[in-house]
Each structure stands twice: as C-alpha cells, then as structure tokens.
Design a protein around this motif. Sequence first.
Motif, PDB file in Angstrom:
ATOM      1  N   GLU A  56       0.773  -0.879  -0.124  1.00 56.19           N
ATOM      2  CA  GLU A  56       0.142  -0.128  -0.001  1.00 56.19           C
ATOM      3  C   GLU A  56       0.723   1.047  -0.005  1.00 56.19           C
ATOM      4  O   GLU A  56       0.055   2.261  -1.147  1.00 56.19           O
ATOM      5  CB  GLU A  56      -0.736  -0.137   0.922  1.00 56.19           C
ATOM      6  CG  GLU A  56      -2.227  -1.193   1.119  1.00 56.19           C
ATOM      7  CD  GLU A  56      -3.156  -1.023   2.378  1.00 56.19           C
ATOM      8  OE1 GLU A  56      -2.870  -0.129   3.519  1.00 56.19           O
ATOM      9  OE2 GLU A  56      -3.840  -2.126   3.370  1.00 56.19           O
ATOM     10  N   VAL A  57       1.877   1.424   0.659  1.00 53.81           N
ATOM     11  CA  VAL A  57       2.659   2.456   1.096  1.00 53.81           C
ATOM     12  C   VAL A  57       3.696   2.455  -0.214  1.00 53.81           C
ATOM     13  O   VAL A  57       3.479   3.834  -1.161  1.00 53.81           O
ATOM     14  CB  VAL A  57       3.902   1.910   1.617  1.00 53.81           C
ATOM     15  CG1 VAL A  57       5.281   3.403   1.590  1.00 53.81           C
ATOM     16  CG2 VAL A  57       3.304   2.318   2.978  1.00 53.81           C
ATOM     17  N   LEU A  58       3.665   1.306  -1.156  1.00 55.03           N
ATOM     18  CA  LEU A  58       4.184   1.400  -2.849  1.00 55.03           C
ATOM     19  C   LEU A  58       3.227   1.957  -3.659  1.00 55.03           C
ATOM     20  O   LEU A  58       3.448   3.305  -4.121  1.00 55.03           O
ATOM     21  CB  LEU A  58       4.899   0.703  -3.063  1.00 55.03           C
ATOM     22  CG  LEU A  58       6.652  -0.305  -2.756  1.00 55.03           C
ATOM     23  CD1 LEU A  58       6.979  -1.308  -3.426  1.00 55.03           C
ATOM     24  CD2 LEU A  58       7.423   0.648  -3.188  1.00 55.03           C
ATOM     25  N   ALA A  59       1.502   1.817  -3.656  1.00 58.00           N
ATOM     26  CA  ALA A  59       0.924   2.151  -4.368  1.00 58.00           C
ATOM     27  C   ALA A  59       0.601   3.491  -3.666  1.00 58.00           C
ATOM     28  O   ALA A  59       0.214   4.449  -4.893  1.00 58.00           O
ATOM     29  CB  ALA A  59      -0.359   1.443  -3.990  1.00 58.00           C
ATOM     30  N   ILE A  60       0.690   4.191  -2.913  1.00 64.14           N
ATOM     31  CA  ILE A  60       0.497   5.486  -3.152  1.00 64.14           C
ATOM     32  C   ILE A  60       1.244   6.446  -3.095  1.00 64.14           C
ATOM     33  O   ILE A  60       1.899   7.565  -3.677  1.00 64.14           O
ATOM     34  CB  ILE A  60       0.310   6.019  -0.954  1.00 64.14           C
ATOM     35  CG1 ILE A  60      -0.983   5.572  -0.732  1.00 64.14           C
ATOM     36  CG2 ILE A  60       0.359   7.024  -1.432  1.00 64.14           C
ATOM     37  CD1 ILE A  60      -0.843   5.304   1.035  1.00 64.14           C
ATOM     38  N   SER A  61       2.604   5.848  -2.526  1.00 62.27           N
ATOM     39  CA  SER A  61       4.187   6.607  -3.305  1.00 62.27           C
ATOM     40  C   SER A  61       4.212   6.400  -5.039  1.00 62.27           C
ATOM     41  O   SER A  61       4.836   7.903  -5.589  1.00 62.27           O
ATOM     42  CB  SER A  61       5.100   6.171  -2.422  1.00 62.27           C
ATOM     43  OG  SER A  61       5.177   6.556  -0.943  1.00 62.27           O
ATOM     44  N   ASN A  62       3.854   5.378  -5.252  1.00 61.55           N
ATOM     45  CA  ASN A  62       3.838   5.480  -7.575  1.00 61.55           C
ATOM     46  C   ASN A  62       5.504   5.905  -7.234  1.00 61.55           C
ATOM     47  O   ASN A  62       5.759   6.304  -8.315  1.00 61.55           O
ATOM     48  CB  ASN A  62       3.250   6.426  -7.432  1.00 61.55           C
ATOM     49  CG  ASN A  62       3.002   6.088  -8.724  1.00 61.55           C
ATOM     50  OD1 ASN A  62       3.073   4.581  -9.350  1.00 61.55           O
ATOM     51  ND2 ASN A  62       2.918   6.287  -9.743  1.00 61.55           N
ATOM     52  N   PRO A  63       6.175   4.926  -6.522  1.00 59.44           N
ATOM     53  CA  PRO A  63       8.197   5.869  -7.097  1.00 59.44           C
ATOM     54  C   PRO A  63       8.550   5.008  -8.371  1.00 59.44           C
ATOM     55  O   PRO A  63       7.553   3.741  -8.557  1.00 59.44           O
ATOM     56  CB  PRO A  63       8.595   4.763  -6.128  1.00 59.44           C
ATOM     57  CG  PRO A  63       8.245   3.817  -5.331  1.00 59.44           C
ATOM     58  CD  PRO A  63       6.476   3.830  -5.798  1.00 59.44           C
ATOM     59  N   LYS A  64       9.807   5.293  -9.074  1.00 59.54           N
ATOM     60  CA  LYS A  64      10.082   4.107 -10.090  1.00 59.54           C
ATOM     61  C   LYS A  64      10.816   4.098  -8.775  1.00 59.54           C
ATOM     62  O   LYS A  64      11.748   4.067  -8.445  1.00 59.54           O
ATOM     63  CB  LYS A  64      10.946   5.036 -11.177  1.00 59.54           C
ATOM     64  CG  LYS A  64      11.579   4.805 -12.227  1.00 59.54           C
ATOM     65  CD  LYS A  64      12.396   4.865 -12.815  1.00 59.54           C
ATOM     66  CE  LYS A  64      12.955   4.099 -14.225  1.00 59.54           C
ATOM     67  NZ  LYS A  64      13.971   5.263 -15.350  1.00 59.54           N
ATOM     68  N   ILE A  65      11.284   2.231  -9.063  1.00 54.62           N
ATOM     69  CA  ILE A  65      11.964   1.879  -8.294  1.00 54.62           C
ATOM     70  C   ILE A  65      13.358   0.972  -9.055  1.00 54.62           C
ATOM     71  O   ILE A  65      13.274   0.408 -10.542  1.00 54.62           O
ATOM     72  CB  ILE A  65      11.852   0.215  -7.815  1.00 54.62           C
ATOM     73  CG1 ILE A  65      10.436   0.207  -6.447  1.00 54.62           C
ATOM     74  CG2 ILE A  65      12.980  -0.805  -7.289  1.00 54.62           C
ATOM     75  CD1 ILE A  65      10.327  -1.051  -6.266  1.00 54.62           C
ATOM     76  N   THR A  66      14.384   1.943  -9.170  1.00 53.21           N
ATOM     77  CA  THR A  66      15.762   1.514  -9.235  1.00 53.21           C
ATOM     78  C   THR A  66      15.784   0.636  -9.193  1.00 53.21           C
ATOM     79  O   THR A  66      17.092  -0.394  -9.743  1.00 53.21           O
ATOM     80  CB  THR A  66      17.004   2.949  -9.427  1.00 53.21           C
ATOM     81  OG1 THR A  66      16.835   3.349  -8.416  1.00 53.21           O
ATOM     82  CG2 THR A  66      16.162   3.950  -9.939  1.00 53.21           C
ATOM     83  N   VAL A  67      16.330  -0.046  -8.312  1.00 52.29           N
ATOM     84  CA  VAL A  67      17.309  -1.063  -7.694  1.00 52.29           C
ATOM     85  C   VAL A  67      16.504  -1.814  -6.132  1.00 52.29           C
ATOM     86  O   VAL A  67      16.387  -0.886  -5.354  1.00 52.29           O
ATOM     87  CB  VAL A  67      18.703  -0.298  -7.020  1.00 52.29           C
ATOM     88  CG1 VAL A  67      19.679  -2.029  -7.067  1.00 52.29           C
ATOM     89  CG2 VAL A  67      19.381  -0.094  -7.747  1.00 52.29           C
ATOM     90  N   LEU A  68      16.498  -2.778  -6.557  1.00 52.20           N
ATOM     91  CA  LEU A  68      15.787  -4.003  -4.976  1.00 52.20           C
ATOM     92  C   LEU A  68      16.737  -5.010  -5.304  1.00 52.20           C
ATOM     93  O   LEU A  68      17.690  -5.671  -5.508  1.00 52.20           O
ATOM     94  CB  LEU A  68      14.231  -4.807  -5.777  1.00 52.20           C
ATOM     95  CG  LEU A  68      14.063  -5.913  -5.377  1.00 52.20           C
ATOM     96  CD1 LEU A  68      14.039  -4.813  -3.166  1.00 52.20           C
ATOM     97  CD2 LEU A  68      13.015  -6.873  -5.453  1.00 52.20           C
ATOM     98  N   VAL A  69      16.941  -4.809  -3.474  1.00 50.87           N
ATOM     99  CA  VAL A  69      18.891  -6.022  -3.069  1.00 50.87           C
ATOM    100  C   VAL A  69      17.792  -6.648  -2.485  1.00 50.87           C
ATOM    101  O   VAL A  69      16.966  -5.879  -0.979  1.00 50.87           O
ATOM    102  CB  VAL A  69      19.194  -5.173  -2.594  1.00 50.87           C
ATOM    103  CG1 VAL A  69      20.538  -6.325  -2.315  1.00 50.87           C
ATOM    104  CG2 VAL A  69      20.222  -3.915  -3.811  1.00 50.87           C
ATOM    105  N   ASN A  70      17.690  -7.391  -2.459  1.00 51.69           N
ATOM    106  CA  ASN A  70      16.823  -8.577  -1.399  1.00 51.69           C
ATOM    107  C   ASN A  70      17.748  -9.847  -0.145  1.00 51.69           C
ATOM    108  O   ASN A  70      18.989 -10.352  -1.216  1.00 51.69           O
ATOM    109  CB  ASN A  70      15.999  -9.541  -1.834  1.00 51.69           C
ATOM    110  CG  ASN A  70      14.540  -9.714  -2.547  1.00 51.69           C
ATOM    111  OD1 ASN A  70      14.217  -8.732  -1.205  1.00 51.69           O
ATOM    112  ND2 ASN A  70      13.579  -9.467  -4.005  1.00 51.69           N
TER     113      ASN A  70
END
Length: 253
Positions: free
Chosen positions: A74-88
């Motif tokens: 939900e936080v992502l949906a509200i912020s609607n960012p562009k994710i440049t990097v995801l590190v798991n």
Amino acid sequence: MKQNMNIAIITGASSGMGMEFAKQLDRNLRKTDEIWLLARRREPMERLAQTMRTKAKTIVIDMTCEKEMAQFAEVLAISNPKITVLVNCAGVGSHGAFAEQSSEDVSAMIRLNIMALTQMTGICLPYMHRGSKIIQFSSGAAFVPQAAFAVYAATKSYVYSFGRALSKELQGMGITVTAVCSGPVNTPFLQHAYGDLSHIRGIKKVTMAKTECVVAKAIADCKMGKSVSVCGLPMKALYVVTQSVQNVMQIFM
C-alpha cells in the motif's frame, strides 16, 4: 499517475550484507532520490541512515507477516515511485541436522528465504522499468546440497534458480536480475546460523569472504548485466565445476 521519485529498496538492511549494500549503493547511485531500508530492527537502520548522503527512509517490517507485506504494498501504491534497484538481502539460516532442527527454524528459513523474497520481488516489479536492477542474495550453498545445512542450501538453490529464470523473463524489458552467490561471509548471519563460529572448518573456512568485497563484486556484476555474481577464486571454481557437471547431465537427459 505521476511517478514521484526514484528509489532503491534494500531488505535486511539492519546488519550484514544488507547494511553493506546500503553503504555502497549510497556511494554509487546517481539518479536515486531515496534509499528505503527495510528490516525488523529500527535502531540499526536509523543509525545507518544518519551516515548516508542519500536521503534514507527506514521501514520496520517483518517480511514473513502477510499483513505487514500488504501494508508495504500500500505504501508503494500511494508513493508510486520508480524503483531503480531492489536488493533482497533478508535471510536466515540454521545449521544442524534436519532431524534435529525445530519445525519453527525450518519454517522460518522457508518463509523468509523463499516466500518473502518472492513476494517482495512481485510487489516491487510493477514499479520497475528499463534500466532497473534486481539483486537477489543467494549463496554458494545453492550449487551443491549441504549436509547439516540442508534446508538453508535448498532455499538458496531456489533463489539462484528463481533469479536466473527471472533474468531471462525480464531481459526484454531491460531489467537486470543478478543472483549473488558468495561463500561464507563473516556477518551476524553466520553467528546466528552456527552459534559458535568454531564449527566452521575446511572449505568453508578457506572460502570465507569479506562483506565489502562480495557487495562490490555484486554491484559491478549487476552493472554489467550478469545474471550471477560469484566472489572469490574458490567459489568461482566451485561454480564452474558444478555448471560443467550440469551441462554434461543435460546431454544424457
């Protein structure tokens, strides 16, 4: 909907590999407005955030909790960012014979190392575009089964296979996926997994890698678009041998 900012997301950012990725990405990223640090412990992330030049957002989350993962989505949906990097990087391991491990320990490894990583990838993927990068922290344990580390090695085999397959699937979209397969690294993870580091002997002790080197190699390989990052000559040799055996087996299958 307008996308507000470019962000990088790092899970397991309160210690070990996740914290090191945060430090090095902070120095390397140029077109990122914020780095989001995710982990269960707030205090180490807040101390880390204070040392970073890039604006950092700390998010306390238990990735094995469906409710908390839904809230993060939900936080992502509200912020609607562009994710440049995801590190798991979030992960857990427990050393010992399978028959002697508790069901809680086994379940924890499967839920965090496999299910949570997969879910986090799925949540973040819609916000990634051409040029975005995913780093999945696997392990050299993914290459061969390991007695007394059976479940952990199996979970990392999943991460390795998932990462390589996803790399192929997302190639046309211009999204790079890199599976990081290091040998043992002296981090709090090892202390949690083994309890007493004196139990680490033989090839594992010889192939012990430095956190800084593993992360630097992973970032460099990711930039080059490699689907696998292996740090250190011993681990590279193991990787080459196991790949050669797999190739031979495929001929006869």
